[in-house]
Design an enzyme around this catalytic site. Structure first.
Site, PDB file in Angstrom:
ATOM      1  N   ILE A   1       0.856  -1.196   0.000  1.00 52.44           N
ATOM      2  CA  ILE A   1       0.000   0.000   0.000  1.00 52.44           C
ATOM      3  C   ILE A   1       0.881   1.232   0.000  1.00 52.44           C
ATOM      4  O   ILE A   1       1.788   1.366   0.833  1.00 52.44           O
ATOM      5  CB  ILE A   1      -0.924   0.014   1.240  1.00 52.44           C
ATOM      6  CG1 ILE A   1      -1.774  -1.254   1.274  1.00 52.44           C
ATOM      7  CG2 ILE A   1      -1.809   1.252   1.235  1.00 52.44           C
ATOM      8  CD1 ILE A   1      -2.575  -1.406   2.551  1.00 52.44           C
ATOM      9  N   CYS A   2       0.612   2.130  -0.927  1.00 48.84           N
ATOM     10  CA  CYS A   2       1.364   3.377  -1.010  1.00 48.84           C
ATOM     11  C   CYS A   2       0.501   4.522  -0.496  1.00 48.84           C
ATOM     12  O   CYS A   2      -0.382   5.033  -1.188  1.00 48.84           O
ATOM     13  CB  CYS A   2       1.791   3.648  -2.463  1.00 48.84           C
ATOM     14  SG  CYS A   2       2.747   5.173  -2.654  1.00 48.84           S
TER      15      CYS A   2
END
Length: 258
Positions: free
Chosen positions: A89-90
């Site tokens: 997840i960014c």
């Protein structure tokens, strides 16, 4: 890897809060024997390609939590610029933007916001990022297809079903009691507190309730007139026979009035 006692207390308090009053569209699943073994659920926001889907996130807490953010992985397959194909997840909240005041609930709400507002400028999935910028309708179509295949169960996860059922069962008895406490075609009035005033007996009006007072005053007038007639205006007491006659007449009038 175990947390410090202070971190465990902080995490346990947040778990209690998230179970009793979770943010909308967010739930958690916790192993009671190991609080650090935790997963989160995010419901796909309405009006997005992810609507109708439920997305599972796994948390891993390091020994320096909450000074450092937990590691989060998207378990459910998703087509989104800020989620890689292996679930990374960014989002800045899980990196430099982390604050120790944040917690699990804040992370899940941030991920939910990411489903509403993707950021193609920092894309982990380059294909999704390019399609989002070049062909938004095509991006939405494929994201919705992936949601229907991988994230849309026949029934919502148990954590969402249990909350919905408990809220409906607590409200239903109140509605039933309120509807059954007032009989149909009742003449009772409702006060500002919501309770019913004592109903007026059938066939009786307000004037009828006052009728005993009226009858009493009428009787007093008849007795006064009877006394005057008996005295004949002379002020003398009438004979015994006259008194009996007057008493009988009074009793007779009383019977008729009844």
């Amino acid at each position: 890897m175990s947390l410090t006692p202070q971190a465990l207390r902080l995490l346990s308090r947040e778990i209690v809060t998230l179970r009793s009053d979770p943010p909308e569209g967010v739930r958690i699943v916790v192993d009671e024997d190991d609080l650090t073994n935790m997963e989160g659920w995010v419901q796909g926001p309405s009006g997005t390609p992810y609507e109708g889907g439920y997305f599972r996130i796994r948390f891993q807490f390091g020994i320096e939590y909450p000074n450092l953010p937990p590691k989060c992985t998207m378990i459910t397959k998703i087509f989104h610029p800020n989620f890689s194909k292996n679930g990374e997840i960014c989002v800045d909240t899980l990196k430099k933007g982390w604050k120790k005041e944040y917690g699990v609930g804040h992370v899940l709400v941030t991920i939910k916001c990411l489903l509403i507002h993707p950021n193609p400028e920092s894309a982990l999935d380059e294909e999704a990022g390019k399609q989002l910028l070049a062909d938004y309708d095509g991006y939405c179509k494929y994201a919705k297809l992936m949601t229907n295949i991988h994230a849309t169960p026949k029934l919502p996860p148990a954590e969402f079903r249990s909350t919905a059922s408990s809220s409906s069962t607590t409200k239903a008895p109140q509605m039933t009691q309120a509807s059954s406490s007032r009989p149909p075609n009742s003449a009772s009035s409702v006060t500002s507190t919501g309770t019913s005033a004592r109903p007026t007996p059938l066939g009786m009006s307000v004037s009828q309730e006052q009728s005993p007072v009226v009858e009493q005053s009428a009787t007093i007038g008849d007795d006064t007139k009877l006394m005057k007639n008996g005295l004949g205006g002379t002020g003398k007491i009438p004979a015994a026979g006259g008194a009996k006659t007057g008493a009988a007449s009074k009793a007779k009038r009383g019977v008729k009035r009844l």
